[in-house]
Design a protein around this motif. Structure first.
Motif, PDB file in Angstrom:
ATOM      1  N   PHE A  42      -7.054  -4.028  -5.546  1.00 50.95           N
ATOM      2  CA  PHE A  42      -7.273  -5.022  -4.629  1.00 50.95           C
ATOM      3  C   PHE A  42      -5.884  -5.973  -4.921  1.00 50.95           C
ATOM      4  CE2 PHE A  42     -10.060  -6.178  -8.063  1.00 50.95           C
ATOM      5  CZ  PHE A  42      -9.569  -7.370  -8.660  1.00 50.95           C
ATOM      6  N   PHE A  43      -5.374  -6.561  -3.907  1.00 50.38           N
ATOM      7  CA  PHE A  43      -4.270  -7.414  -3.949  1.00 50.38           C
ATOM      8  C   PHE A  43      -4.839  -8.931  -3.713  1.00 50.38           C
ATOM      9  CE2 PHE A  43      -0.971  -9.722  -1.150  1.00 50.38           C
ATOM     10  CZ  PHE A  43      -0.139  -9.753  -2.321  1.00 50.38           C
ATOM     11  N   VAL A  44      -4.476  -9.602  -4.673  1.00 53.73           N
ATOM     12  CA  VAL A  44      -4.843 -11.170  -4.889  1.00 53.73           C
ATOM     13  C   VAL A  44      -3.232 -11.906  -5.147  1.00 53.73           C
ATOM     14  CG1 VAL A  44      -6.940 -10.965  -5.586  1.00 53.73           C
ATOM     15  CG2 VAL A  44      -5.275 -11.118  -7.245  1.00 53.73           C
ATOM     16  N   GLY A  45      -3.347 -13.266  -5.350  1.00 51.03           N
ATOM     17  CA  GLY A  45      -2.138 -13.959  -5.342  1.00 51.03           C
ATOM     18  C   GLY A  45      -1.465 -13.957  -6.540  1.00 51.03           C
ATOM     19  N   GLN A  46      -2.240 -13.098  -7.612  1.00 45.25           N
ATOM     20  CA  GLN A  46      -1.248 -12.740  -8.827  1.00 45.25           C
ATOM     21  C   GLN A  46      -0.823 -11.361  -8.623  1.00 45.25           C
ATOM     22  OE1 GLN A  46      -4.208 -14.390  -9.056  1.00 45.25           O
ATOM     23  NE2 GLN A  46      -3.714 -16.347  -9.510  1.00 45.25           N
ATOM     24  N   LEU A  86       4.876  -0.711  -5.019  1.00 44.59           N
ATOM     25  CA  LEU A  86       4.243  -2.094  -4.241  1.00 44.59           C
ATOM     26  C   LEU A  86       4.157  -3.257  -4.974  1.00 44.59           C
ATOM     27  CD1 LEU A  86       1.137  -0.122  -2.163  1.00 44.59           C
ATOM     28  CD2 LEU A  86       3.514  -0.733  -1.569  1.00 44.59           C
ATOM     29  N   ALA A  87       3.973  -3.493  -6.249  1.00 43.81           N
ATOM     30  CA  ALA A  87       3.741  -4.661  -6.721  1.00 43.81           C
ATOM     31  C   ALA A  87       5.266  -5.163  -7.097  1.00 43.81           C
ATOM     32  CB  ALA A  87       3.006  -4.380  -8.190  1.00 43.81           C
ATOM     33  N   GLU A  88       6.279  -4.399  -7.042  1.00 45.58           N
ATOM     34  CA  GLU A  88       7.722  -4.841  -7.353  1.00 45.58           C
ATOM     35  C   GLU A  88       8.291  -5.257  -5.983  1.00 45.58           C
ATOM     36  OE1 GLU A  88       9.326  -1.425  -9.340  1.00 45.58           O
ATOM     37  OE2 GLU A  88       8.459  -2.066 -11.228  1.00 45.58           O
ATOM     38  N   SER A  89       7.584  -4.927  -4.942  1.00 46.16           N
ATOM     39  CA  SER A  89       8.092  -5.338  -3.682  1.00 46.16           C
ATOM     40  C   SER A  89       7.344  -6.160  -2.879  1.00 46.16           C
ATOM     41  CB  SER A  89       8.694  -4.103  -2.842  1.00 46.16           C
ATOM     42  OG  SER A  89       7.462  -3.191  -2.751  1.00 46.16           O
ATOM     43  N   THR A  90       6.570  -5.513  -2.039  1.00 47.66           N
ATOM     44  CA  THR A  90       5.693  -6.170  -0.834  1.00 47.66           C
ATOM     45  C   THR A  90       4.429  -7.050  -1.345  1.00 47.66           C
ATOM     46  OG1 THR A  90       4.684  -4.339  -0.144  1.00 47.66           O
ATOM     47  CG2 THR A  90       6.579  -4.779   1.001  1.00 47.66           C
ATOM     48  N   TYR A  91       3.740  -6.526  -2.486  1.00 50.42           N
ATOM     49  CA  TYR A  91       2.611  -6.911  -2.935  1.00 50.42           C
ATOM     50  C   TYR A  91       2.697  -7.537  -4.413  1.00 50.42           C
ATOM     51  CZ  TYR A  91       0.529  -4.939   1.135  1.00 50.42           C
ATOM     52  OH  TYR A  91       0.268  -4.759   2.497  1.00 50.42           O
ATOM     53  N   GLY A  92       3.822  -8.207  -4.608  1.00 46.12           N
ATOM     54  CA  GLY A  92       4.097  -8.862  -5.815  1.00 46.12           C
ATOM     55  C   GLY A  92       3.284 -10.182  -6.107  1.00 46.12           C
ATOM     56  N   ALA A  93       3.580 -10.649  -7.174  1.00 45.31           N
ATOM     57  CA  ALA A  93       2.795 -11.983  -7.249  1.00 45.31           C
ATOM     58  C   ALA A  93       3.507 -13.002  -6.540  1.00 45.31           C
ATOM     59  CB  ALA A  93       2.901 -12.445  -8.842  1.00 45.31           C
ATOM     60  N   LEU A 111      -3.194 -15.575   3.252  1.00 41.55           N
ATOM     61  CA  LEU A 111      -4.476 -15.544   3.897  1.00 41.55           C
ATOM     62  C   LEU A 111      -4.460 -14.821   5.194  1.00 41.55           C
ATOM     63  CD1 LEU A 111      -7.567 -15.932   3.255  1.00 41.55           C
ATOM     64  CD2 LEU A 111      -7.362 -18.180   4.369  1.00 41.55           C
ATOM     65  N   PHE A 112      -3.749 -15.149   6.156  1.00 44.45           N
ATOM     66  CA  PHE A 112      -3.669 -14.417   7.509  1.00 44.45           C
ATOM     67  C   PHE A 112      -3.106 -13.354   7.578  1.00 44.45           C
ATOM     68  CE2 PHE A 112      -5.053 -18.990   8.143  1.00 44.45           C
ATOM     69  CZ  PHE A 112      -6.390 -18.670   8.574  1.00 44.45           C
ATOM     70  N   GLU A 113      -1.650 -13.245   7.067  1.00 43.58           N
ATOM     71  CA  GLU A 113      -0.726 -12.325   7.200  1.00 43.58           C
ATOM     72  C   GLU A 113      -0.551 -10.958   6.246  1.00 43.58           C
ATOM     73  OE1 GLU A 113       1.787 -15.259   8.306  1.00 43.58           O
ATOM     74  OE2 GLU A 113       0.817 -15.462  10.173  1.00 43.58           O
ATOM     75  N   HIS A 114      -0.621 -11.488   4.969  1.00 42.84           N
ATOM     76  CA  HIS A 114      -0.355 -10.468   3.930  1.00 42.84           C
ATOM     77  C   HIS A 114      -1.563 -10.628   2.801  1.00 42.84           C
ATOM     78  CE1 HIS A 114       2.550  -7.726   2.074  1.00 42.84           C
ATOM     79  NE2 HIS A 114       2.344  -8.427   1.165  1.00 42.84           N
ATOM     80  N   ASN A 115      -2.527  -9.922   2.962  1.00 41.66           N
ATOM     81  CA  ASN A 115      -3.709 -10.260   2.062  1.00 41.66           C
ATOM     82  C   ASN A 115      -4.455  -9.011   1.624  1.00 41.66           C
ATOM     83  OD1 ASN A 115      -5.263  -9.270   4.415  1.00 41.66           O
ATOM     84  ND2 ASN A 115      -5.441 -11.373   5.367  1.00 41.66           N
ATOM     85  N   CYS A 116      -5.587  -9.204   1.071  1.00 38.07           N
ATOM     86  CA  CYS A 116      -6.082  -7.893   0.355  1.00 38.07           C
ATOM     87  C   CYS A 116      -6.534  -6.689   1.659  1.00 38.07           C
ATOM     88  CB  CYS A 116      -7.516  -8.384  -0.159  1.00 38.07           C
ATOM     89  SG  CYS A 116      -8.712  -9.213   1.124  1.00 38.07           S
ATOM     90  N   ASN A 117      -6.787  -7.192   2.893  1.00 47.61           N
ATOM     91  CA  ASN A 117      -7.128  -6.416   3.784  1.00 47.61           C
ATOM     92  C   ASN A 117      -5.788  -5.505   4.250  1.00 47.61           C
ATOM     93  OD1 ASN A 117      -9.721  -7.244   3.636  1.00 47.61           O
ATOM     94  ND2 ASN A 117      -9.138  -8.961   5.049  1.00 47.61           N
ATOM     95  N   ASN A 122      -7.696  -6.950 -13.435  1.00 48.45           N
ATOM     96  CA  ASN A 122      -6.500  -6.917 -14.594  1.00 48.45           C
ATOM     97  C   ASN A 122      -5.346  -6.673 -13.643  1.00 48.45           C
ATOM     98  OD1 ASN A 122      -7.925  -7.107 -16.999  1.00 48.45           O
ATOM     99  ND2 ASN A 122      -8.743  -4.880 -16.570  1.00 48.45           N
ATOM    100  N   ASN A 123      -4.269  -7.308 -13.852  1.00 54.07           N
ATOM    101  CA  ASN A 123      -3.240  -6.958 -13.051  1.00 54.07           C
ATOM    102  C   ASN A 123      -2.511  -5.924 -13.464  1.00 54.07           C
ATOM    103  OD1 ASN A 123       0.089  -7.559 -12.586  1.00 54.07           O
ATOM    104  ND2 ASN A 123      -1.169  -8.978 -11.079  1.00 54.07           N
ATOM    105  N   ILE A 124      -2.025  -5.203 -12.292  1.00 55.50           N
ATOM    106  CA  ILE A 124      -1.463  -3.786 -12.796  1.00 55.50           C
ATOM    107  C   ILE A 124      -0.152  -3.730 -13.466  1.00 55.50           C
ATOM    108  CG2 ILE A 124      -3.196  -2.582 -10.978  1.00 55.50           C
ATOM    109  CD1 ILE A 124       0.030  -1.809  -9.784  1.00 55.50           C
ATOM    110  N   THR A 125       0.528  -5.099 -13.240  1.00 57.50           N
ATOM    111  CA  THR A 125       1.790  -4.666 -13.764  1.00 57.50           C
ATOM    112  C   THR A 125       1.936  -5.726 -15.051  1.00 57.50           C
ATOM    113  OG1 THR A 125       2.482  -6.509 -12.245  1.00 57.50           O
ATOM    114  CG2 THR A 125       2.936  -4.434 -11.544  1.00 57.50           C
ATOM    115  N   GLY A 126       0.806  -6.223 -15.489  1.00 54.80           N
ATOM    116  CA  GLY A 126       0.861  -7.135 -16.483  1.00 54.80           C
ATOM    117  C   GLY A 126       1.383  -8.562 -16.457  1.00 54.80           C
ATOM    118  N   GLN A 127       1.361  -9.088 -15.009  1.00 55.25           N
ATOM    119  CA  GLN A 127       2.187 -10.253 -14.573  1.00 55.25           C
ATOM    120  C   GLN A 127       1.022 -11.309 -14.114  1.00 55.25           C
ATOM    121  OE1 GLN A 127       4.406  -9.661 -10.998  1.00 55.25           O
ATOM    122  NE2 GLN A 127       6.150  -8.814 -12.137  1.00 55.25           N
ATOM    123  N   ARG A 128       0.896 -12.599 -14.535  1.00 52.34           N
ATOM    124  CA  ARG A 128       0.083 -13.490 -14.032  1.00 52.34           C
ATOM    125  C   ARG A 128       0.536 -14.455 -13.197  1.00 52.34           C
ATOM    126  NH1 ARG A 128      -5.018 -11.890 -13.624  1.00 52.34           N
ATOM    127  NH2 ARG A 128      -5.569 -10.173 -14.993  1.00 52.34           N
TER     128      ARG A 128
END
Length: 164
Positions: free
Chosen positions: A49-53, A91-98, A103-109, A158-164
Motif C-alpha cells: 500500500f501507499f502512504v505518506g512515507q 514506483l517508489a523512486e518516482s511517482t509513489y515516493g515519500a 488524499l484526493f489525487e495521489h493516494n492508496c487507491n 515496512n517501507n519497501i525502500t527503507g525510507q521513512r
C-alpha cells in the motif's frame, strides 16, 4: 503460486471511517457516502500500500487496520516476485515516493489501481477511485479541502525502500 504458474492478486478494502461515513456524510456533505476507503494489493504473500512515507508492505491483514472489511479477487498475474519488487522500487523512486501522497489525487487507491493494472490488466472498482471527486463535489468537501490536503493515512507496515 498456483499450479499453472500464476499468482493470485487480491484487493483489500478498509473502511477508514469504521462506519461513521454512513452516519455523518448526509449531515456534513449533503449526500450519502457509505465509507471512506483505504486499499492495498495482496500478492506474493504480502500486502502492499501507499502512504505518506512511500510504498509499504506487511503480512496480509497485518497493518494497524487489522483484517480488511472486504476483499476483491482481482484475478491472477504471471509477474514473479522479483520483477514485482523491481517494479515497486521504480514506483517508489518516482511517482509513489515519500511525501508524494495527496488524499484526493495521489493516494492508496490510485496506487492500488495502478498496481492492479500492472499485475492483472484490471482496474480496481470505480466506486473506490471515484470517491474523492464525490467528496470534493460538495460545498463542505470544498471548504474542508485545505485541511484534508494535509491528511496522510499511515496504517504502519515496512517501507519497501527503507525510507521513512
Amino acid at each position: 503460486m498456483d499450479k499453472d504458474g500464476t499468482y493470485p492478486v487480491k484487493l483489500y478494502i478498509y473502511d477508514m471511517s469504521r462506519g461513521m461515513a454512513r452516519q455523518l456524510s448526509p449531515l456534513m456533505l449533503g449526500e450519502f457516502l457509505s465509507n471512506f476507503l483505504h486499499t492495498a494489493v495482496v500478492v506474493h504473500g504480502k500486502e502492499f500500500f501507499f502512504v505518506g512515507q512511500g510504498i509499504n508492505s506487511c503480512p496480509p491483514g497485518g497493518s494497524s487496520l487489522g483484517e480488511p472489511d472486504s476483499v476483491v479477487d482481482m484475478g491472477f498475474t504471471e509477474v514473479p516476485a522479483d520483477l514485482f519488487k523491481e517494479y515497486l522500487t521504480s514506483l517508489a523512486e518516482s511517482t509513489y515516493g515519500a511525501n508524494k501522497y495527496n488524499l484526493f489525487e495521489h493516494n492508496c487507491n490510485t496506487f492500488s489501481d495502478e498496481v492492479a493494472q500492472f499485475l492483472t490488466g484490471k482496474k480496481i472498482p470505480s466506486y473506490i477511485t471515484d470517491l474523492p471527486s464525490e467528496v470534493l463535489s460538495t460545498p463542505f468537501g470544498q471548504a474542508l479541502r485545505p485541511f484534508l490536503d494535509s491528511v496522510v493515512i499511515n496504517p504502519g507496515g515496512n517501507n519497501i525502500t527503507g525510507q521513512r
